[in-house]
Write an enzyme that holds these catalytic residues in place. Structure first.
Site, PDB file in Angstrom:
ATOM      1  N   THR A 131       0.824  -1.215   0.000  1.00 47.54           N
ATOM      2  CA  THR A 131       0.000   0.000   0.000  1.00 47.54           C
ATOM      3  C   THR A 131       0.857   1.264   0.000  1.00 47.54           C
ATOM      4  O   THR A 131       1.996   1.245   0.495  1.00 47.54           O
ATOM      5  CB  THR A 131      -0.890  -0.013   1.259  1.00 47.54           C
ATOM      6  OG1 THR A 131      -1.534   1.252   1.393  1.00 47.54           O
ATOM      7  CG2 THR A 131      -0.085  -0.246   2.539  1.00 47.54           C
ATOM      8  N   ASP A 132       0.259   2.356  -0.481  1.00 43.55           N
ATOM      9  CA  ASP A 132       0.964   3.643  -0.414  1.00 43.55           C
ATOM     10  C   ASP A 132       1.031   4.173   1.020  1.00 43.55           C
ATOM     11  O   ASP A 132       1.788   5.105   1.302  1.00 43.55           O
ATOM     12  CB  ASP A 132       0.298   4.675  -1.345  1.00 43.55           C
ATOM     13  CG  ASP A 132      -1.157   4.989  -1.000  1.00 43.55           C
ATOM     14  OD1 ASP A 132      -1.709   4.362  -0.067  1.00 43.55           O
ATOM     15  OD2 ASP A 132      -1.742   5.855  -1.672  1.00 43.55           O
ATOM     16  N   GLU A 133       0.238   3.583   1.929  1.00 45.60           N
ATOM     17  CA  GLU A 133       0.219   4.110   3.299  1.00 45.60           C
ATOM     18  C   GLU A 133       1.549   3.932   4.018  1.00 45.60           C
ATOM     19  O   GLU A 133       1.805   4.574   5.033  1.00 45.60           O
ATOM     20  CB  GLU A 133      -0.915   3.467   4.115  1.00 45.60           C
ATOM     21  CG  GLU A 133      -2.277   3.778   3.514  1.00 45.60           C
ATOM     22  CD  GLU A 133      -3.437   3.566   4.471  1.00 45.60           C
ATOM     23  OE1 GLU A 133      -3.208   3.433   5.686  1.00 45.60           O
ATOM     24  OE2 GLU A 133      -4.578   3.544   3.991  1.00 45.60           O
ATOM     25  N   TYR A 156      -2.075  -0.456  10.904  1.00 37.48           N
ATOM     26  CA  TYR A 156      -2.172  -1.127   9.593  1.00 37.48           C
ATOM     27  C   TYR A 156      -0.941  -0.812   8.746  1.00 37.48           C
ATOM     28  O   TYR A 156      -0.270  -1.724   8.232  1.00 37.48           O
ATOM     29  CB  TYR A 156      -3.448  -0.679   8.861  1.00 37.48           C
ATOM     30  CG  TYR A 156      -3.440  -1.011   7.381  1.00 37.48           C
ATOM     31  CD1 TYR A 156      -3.517  -2.325   6.935  1.00 37.48           C
ATOM     32  CD2 TYR A 156      -3.331  -0.002   6.409  1.00 37.48           C
ATOM     33  CE1 TYR A 156      -3.491  -2.635   5.572  1.00 37.48           C
ATOM     34  CE2 TYR A 156      -3.305  -0.292   5.054  1.00 37.48           C
ATOM     35  CZ  TYR A 156      -3.382  -1.608   4.645  1.00 37.48           C
ATOM     36  OH  TYR A 156      -3.345  -1.916   3.303  1.00 37.48           O
ATOM     37  N   LYS A 160       2.074  -3.249   7.280  1.00 38.53           N
ATOM     38  CA  LYS A 160       2.393  -3.423   5.850  1.00 38.53           C
ATOM     39  C   LYS A 160       3.846  -3.004   5.582  1.00 38.53           C
ATOM     40  O   LYS A 160       4.545  -3.644   4.791  1.00 38.53           O
ATOM     41  CB  LYS A 160       1.427  -2.606   4.983  1.00 38.53           C
ATOM     42  CG  LYS A 160      -0.006  -3.093   4.976  1.00 38.53           C
ATOM     43  CD  LYS A 160      -0.207  -4.483   4.383  1.00 38.53           C
ATOM     44  CE  LYS A 160      -0.012  -4.551   2.900  1.00 38.53           C
ATOM     45  NZ  LYS A 160      -0.400  -5.894   2.350  1.00 38.53           N
TER      46      LYS A 160
HETATM   47  P1  NAD Z   1      -9.708  -7.372   1.892  1.00 40.87           P
HETATM   48  O1  NAD Z   1      -9.763  -7.110   3.358  1.00 40.87           O
HETATM   49  O2  NAD Z   1     -10.918  -7.100   1.063  1.00 40.87           O
HETATM   50  O3  NAD Z   1      -9.295  -8.886   1.619  1.00 40.87           O
HETATM   51  C1  NAD Z   1      -8.300  -9.537   2.367  1.00 40.87           C
HETATM   52  C2  NAD Z   1      -8.456 -11.030   2.146  1.00 40.87           C
HETATM   53  O4  NAD Z   1      -7.403 -11.696   2.878  1.00 40.87           O
HETATM   54  C3  NAD Z   1      -9.778 -11.603   2.661  1.00 40.87           C
HETATM   55  O5  NAD Z   1     -10.349 -12.468   1.702  1.00 40.87           O
HETATM   56  C4  NAD Z   1      -9.384 -12.382   3.910  1.00 40.87           C
HETATM   57  O6  NAD Z   1     -10.221 -13.501   4.164  1.00 40.87           O
HETATM   58  C5  NAD Z   1      -7.962 -12.805   3.570  1.00 40.87           C
HETATM   59  N1  NAD Z   1      -7.150 -13.068   4.773  1.00 40.87           N
HETATM   60  C6  NAD Z   1      -7.034 -12.286   5.867  1.00 40.87           C
HETATM   61  N2  NAD Z   1      -6.228 -12.885   6.776  1.00 40.87           N
HETATM   62  C7  NAD Z   1      -5.802 -14.039   6.211  1.00 40.87           C
HETATM   63  C8  NAD Z   1      -4.944 -15.082   6.636  1.00 40.87           C
HETATM   64  N3  NAD Z   1      -4.364 -15.060   7.848  1.00 40.87           N
HETATM   65  N4  NAD Z   1      -4.712 -16.124   5.801  1.00 40.87           N
HETATM   66  C9  NAD Z   1      -5.309 -16.169   4.576  1.00 40.87           C
HETATM   67  N5  NAD Z   1      -6.151 -15.225   4.136  1.00 40.87           N
HETATM   68  C10 NAD Z   1      -6.402 -14.164   4.941  1.00 40.87           C
HETATM   69  O7  NAD Z   1      -8.454  -6.546   1.371  1.00 40.87           O
HETATM   70  P2  NAD Z   1      -8.227  -5.790  -0.021  1.00 40.87           P
HETATM   71  O8  NAD Z   1      -8.734  -4.428   0.100  1.00 40.87           O
HETATM   72  O9  NAD Z   1      -8.676  -6.668  -1.110  1.00 40.87           O
HETATM   73  O10 NAD Z   1      -6.613  -5.716  -0.006  1.00 40.87           O
HETATM   74  C11 NAD Z   1      -5.846  -6.784  -0.537  1.00 40.87           C
HETATM   75  C12 NAD Z   1      -4.374  -6.442  -0.390  1.00 40.87           C
HETATM   76  O11 NAD Z   1      -4.100  -5.235  -1.100  1.00 40.87           O
HETATM   77  C13 NAD Z   1      -3.934  -6.191   1.048  1.00 40.87           C
HETATM   78  O12 NAD Z   1      -2.641  -6.721   1.203  1.00 40.87           O
HETATM   79  C14 NAD Z   1      -3.920  -4.673   1.168  1.00 40.87           C
HETATM   80  O13 NAD Z   1      -2.972  -4.270   2.129  1.00 40.87           O
HETATM   81  C15 NAD Z   1      -3.507  -4.273  -0.216  1.00 40.87           C
HETATM   82  N6  NAD Z   1      -3.976  -2.962  -0.669  1.00 40.87           N
HETATM   83  C16 NAD Z   1      -5.292  -2.617  -0.576  1.00 40.87           C
HETATM   84  C17 NAD Z   1      -5.723  -1.380  -1.076  1.00 40.87           C
HETATM   85  C18 NAD Z   1      -7.178  -0.965  -1.029  1.00 40.87           C
HETATM   86  O14 NAD Z   1      -7.490   0.180  -1.366  1.00 40.87           O
HETATM   87  N7  NAD Z   1      -8.102  -1.830  -0.653  1.00 40.87           N
HETATM   88  C19 NAD Z   1      -4.803  -0.497  -1.636  1.00 40.87           C
HETATM   89  C20 NAD Z   1      -3.445  -0.889  -1.686  1.00 40.87           C
HETATM   90  C21 NAD Z   1      -3.056  -2.118  -1.212  1.00 40.87           C
HETATM   91  O1  DAU Z   2      -4.195   3.995   0.429  1.00 44.14           O
HETATM   92  C1  DAU Z   2      -4.400   2.624   0.324  1.00 44.14           C
HETATM   93  C2  DAU Z   2      -5.258   2.128   1.471  1.00 44.14           C
HETATM   94  O2  DAU Z   2      -6.581   2.599   1.206  1.00 44.14           O
HETATM   95  C3  DAU Z   2      -5.254   0.613   1.610  1.00 44.14           C
HETATM   96  O3  DAU Z   2      -3.960   0.184   1.912  1.00 44.14           O
HETATM   97  C4  DAU Z   2      -6.238   0.175   2.711  1.00 44.14           C
HETATM   98  O4  DAU Z   2      -6.285  -1.243   2.770  1.00 44.14           O
HETATM   99  C5  DAU Z   2      -7.612   0.712   2.351  1.00 44.14           C
HETATM  100  O5  DAU Z   2      -8.531   0.379   3.374  1.00 44.14           O
HETATM  101  C6  DAU Z   2      -7.564   2.229   2.159  1.00 44.14           C
HETATM  102  O6  DAU Z   2      -7.304   2.905   3.406  1.00 44.14           O
HETATM  103  P1  DAU Z   2      -8.079   4.251   3.821  1.00 44.14           P
HETATM  104  O7  DAU Z   2      -8.051   4.390   5.285  1.00 44.14           O
HETATM  105  O8  DAU Z   2      -7.608   5.406   3.007  1.00 44.14           O
HETATM  106  O9  DAU Z   2      -9.572   3.862   3.291  1.00 44.14           O
HETATM  107  P2  DAU Z   2     -11.026   4.069   3.949  1.00 44.14           P
HETATM  108  O10 DAU Z   2     -12.025   3.701   2.902  1.00 44.14           O
HETATM  109  O11 DAU Z   2     -11.140   3.455   5.286  1.00 44.14           O
HETATM  110  O12 DAU Z   2     -11.070   5.655   4.144  1.00 44.14           O
HETATM  111  C7  DAU Z   2     -10.905   6.568   3.055  1.00 44.14           C
HETATM  112  C8  DAU Z   2     -10.939   7.978   3.613  1.00 44.14           C
HETATM  113  O13 DAU Z   2     -12.268   8.257   4.101  1.00 44.14           O
HETATM  114  C9  DAU Z   2     -10.025   8.195   4.807  1.00 44.14           C
HETATM  115  O14 DAU Z   2      -9.511   9.515   4.760  1.00 44.14           O
HETATM  116  C10 DAU Z   2     -10.939   8.048   6.027  1.00 44.14           C
HETATM  117  C11 DAU Z   2     -12.267   8.565   5.494  1.00 44.14           C
HETATM  118  N1  DAU Z   2     -13.470   7.915   6.080  1.00 44.14           N
HETATM  119  C12 DAU Z   2     -13.558   6.556   6.046  1.00 44.14           C
HETATM  120  C13 DAU Z   2     -14.652   5.907   6.557  1.00 44.14           C
HETATM  121  C14 DAU Z   2     -14.758   4.389   6.550  1.00 44.14           C
HETATM  122  C15 DAU Z   2     -14.500   8.695   6.593  1.00 44.14           C
HETATM  123  O15 DAU Z   2     -14.435   9.944   6.588  1.00 44.14           O
HETATM  124  N2  DAU Z   2     -15.589   8.048   7.099  1.00 44.14           N
HETATM  125  C16 DAU Z   2     -15.715   6.689   7.122  1.00 44.14           C
HETATM  126  O16 DAU Z   2     -16.742   6.159   7.622  1.00 44.14           O
END
Ligand code: NAD
Ligand code: DAU
Length: 353
Positions: A131-133, A156, A160
């Protein structure tokens, strides 16, 4: 034939990656390992679950014996590692499960890959999705590049960042062939409705309050999930071993402006006057340690591997809102917990390892 282990394939991004690889590469065996935590949902993959080049295994990346036996039984050539705890708010409440899955689980996979590939690392790849975080928070200017120093703030992002460091440590110490990509915020179909976009679409539909953290001025860089999956495909096939690639949408939005676009779009789909639902906006206490701004410079990926996002944001949001409105049952099964029964009906009696 390539045997590819995709972890976390029942989650949001993982399901799009599994679908893309199963459909596009019939000569690959795709093994999807997922623990089916609250975030895993096999309904996300219903359309491909019977395909002959696809196997689902319910399992935990922290289970050393199970991971070893999967490498052996399926003769794994490559790993695309997405399994993780992914929600920042949950990490603030329970940092330990994030350290366990994201750090120790990744370490466990790295160790299994290193052992299994010890005699022959030719054409092997451990591809870690991050992630970019990990880069921390920007002020109003500047972009994260691959050279930006790590500065994670939430449990988180700390977990990562740690997993990224372990991947690099295995590359440097044991010559494990590894690639990392760090992506910005994804949105699209099958995202668990705890994250901003699906939560707010659902709440607008149901006339529920929209909890905006702090002032709503925080900025995120949004990428349509299928574009992330296509970037993963490109990096997997063309990326250089040992490299890191940033993935982003060149698409920054202040939360509050994005929320207003969502409101307008959902209102239009529901044939309400556009903007009617703005009264649902409810400013609440800020997220602890809330990062102000993320923005990715994805030019390395564009210039070196030729990838760019395919969708304009407005189009991506339209498709996303439409998907959630046409798939209300998918959301309802999550809110009622019913989605977790699907494994029992569909897979429990099959034992692929
Ligand atoms: P998600 O939470 O939707 O999915 C995560 C999956 O991992 C789920 O299916 C869960 O059952 C599985 N999992 C969790 N713990 C596990 C374990 N111990 N063993 C096996 N499986 C397990 O997450 P996502 O949003 O699809 O993110 C996927 C990946 O991409 C993550 O590594 C996240 O850090 C990264 N990522 C997400 C975003 C985003 O915006 N969602 C952005 C950048 C990177
Ligand atoms: O940047 C990549 C990341 O983006 C991934 O690595 C994470 O897995 C993914 O969950 C996401 O993280 P964020 O914290 O940015 O996403 P989230 O959807 O939780 O929140 C987006 C923005 O909105 C953040 O600034 C917090 C705000 N927010 C979020 C929720 C859930 C609110 O204001 N209200 C809310 O209820």
């Amino acid at each position: 034939m390539k045997n590819i282990l995709i972890t976390g394939g029942a989650g949001f991004i993982g399901s799009h990656v599994v679908r893309l690889f199963v459909n596009k590469y019939p000569n690959y065996n795709i093994i999807n390992l997922d623990a089916l935590t609250y975030a895993g949902n096999l309904k996300n993959l219903k359309d491909i679950e019977e395909r002959s080049n696809y196997t689902f295994i319910k399992g935990d990346i922290c289970d050393t014996e199970q991971i070893r036996s999967i490498f052996l039984k399926y003769d794994i050539d490559a790993v695309i590692h997405l399994a993780a705890e992914s929600h920042v708010d949950r990490s603030i409440k329970d940092p330990f499960s994030f350290a366990k899955t994201n750090v120790l689980g990744t370490l466990n996979l790295l160790q299994a890959a290193k052992e299994y590939w010890s005699n022959n690392i030719k054409d092997k790849l451990f591809y870690h999705i991050s992630t970019d975080e990990v880069y921390g928070s920007l002020t109003d200017t500047g972009l994260f590049t691959e050279q930006t120093a790590y500065d994670p703030h939430s449990p988180y992002s700390a977990s990562k960042a740690s997993s990224d460091h372990f991947v690099r440590a295995f590359k440097d110490t044991y010559k494990l062939p590894a690639i990392i990509s760090n992506c910005s915020n994804n949105y699209g179909a099958y995202q668990f409705p705890e994250k901003l976009i699906p939560l707010f679409i659902n709440n607008i539909c149901n006339n529920k309050p929209l909890p905006v953290y702090g002032t709503g001025e925080n900025v995120r860089d949004w990428l349509y999930v299928e574009d992330h999956a296509s970037a993963i495909d490109v990096i997997f096939h063309k990326g250089e071993i040992g490299e890191t690639y940033n993935v982003g949408g060149f698409n920054e939005w202040k939360n509050i402006d994005l929320i207003k676009v969502l409101i307008k779009t959902v209102d239009r789909f529901l044939e309400r006057k556009e903007g009617t639902s703005e009264h649902l906006i409810s400013y609440i206490e800020d997220r602890a340690g809330h990062d102000y701004r993320y923005a990715i410079d994805a030019s390395k990926l564009k210039n070196e591997l030729g990838w760019s996002p395919s969708l304009q944001f407005e189009e991506g949001i339209e498709k996303t809102v439409q998907w959630y409105l046409e798939n209300k049952e998918w959301v309802e099964e999550i809110t009622t917990g019913k989605y977790q029964d699907y494994y029992k009906d569909m897979y429990a009696n099959k034992n692929p390892i």
